[in-house]
Design an enzyme around this catalytic site. Sequence first.
Site, short mmCIF file in Angstrom:
data_model
loop_
_atom_site.label_atom_id
_atom_site.label_comp_id
_atom_site.label_asym_id
_atom_site.label_seq_id
_atom_site.Cartn_x
_atom_site.Cartn_y
_atom_site.Cartn_z
N CYS A 30 7.99 10.81 2.96
CA CYS A 30 7.23 11.89 3.03
C CYS A 30 7.43 13.07 3.02
O CYS A 30 8.87 13.61 3.14
CB CYS A 30 6.89 11.81 4.93
SG CYS A 30 5.90 13.30 4.89
N CYS A 33 7.33 16.21 5.27
CA CYS A 33 8.03 16.18 6.61
C CYS A 33 9.07 16.03 6.12
O CYS A 33 10.55 17.59 6.49
CB CYS A 33 8.33 14.61 6.83
SG CYS A 33 6.56 13.85 7.35
#
Length: 106
Positions: A30, A33
């Site tokens: 991600c 993230c």
Amino acid sequence: MAVIKATDSDFNEVLNSNQKVVVKYYADWCGSCRLFAPKFKRMSDDESFANIAFVDVNAETSPEARKLAEVTNLPFFAVFKDGKLVDSVAASKEEAVLSLIHKLDV
């Protein structure tokens, strides 16, 4: 305060040993993230949040911790008070996470 890395094996212990907890659920793949990680670390170092535990949980390798917060998207943030889920948000904006943290009555 350092960000605590938690897994399914110690997640409940982290929740029960800290009155106020904010959890960032992430995955290695991600990008958002990874981009949010330094912001989360900076928040954990903020003096006004000294009584809050900041926790990182890999959503892919900790399915039980993920279920507790009903994670729907990544990055995903959840706040717990006295071991119980207070609220959560799927966001990558710092303001959204700060708003969530303030629900713990900082």
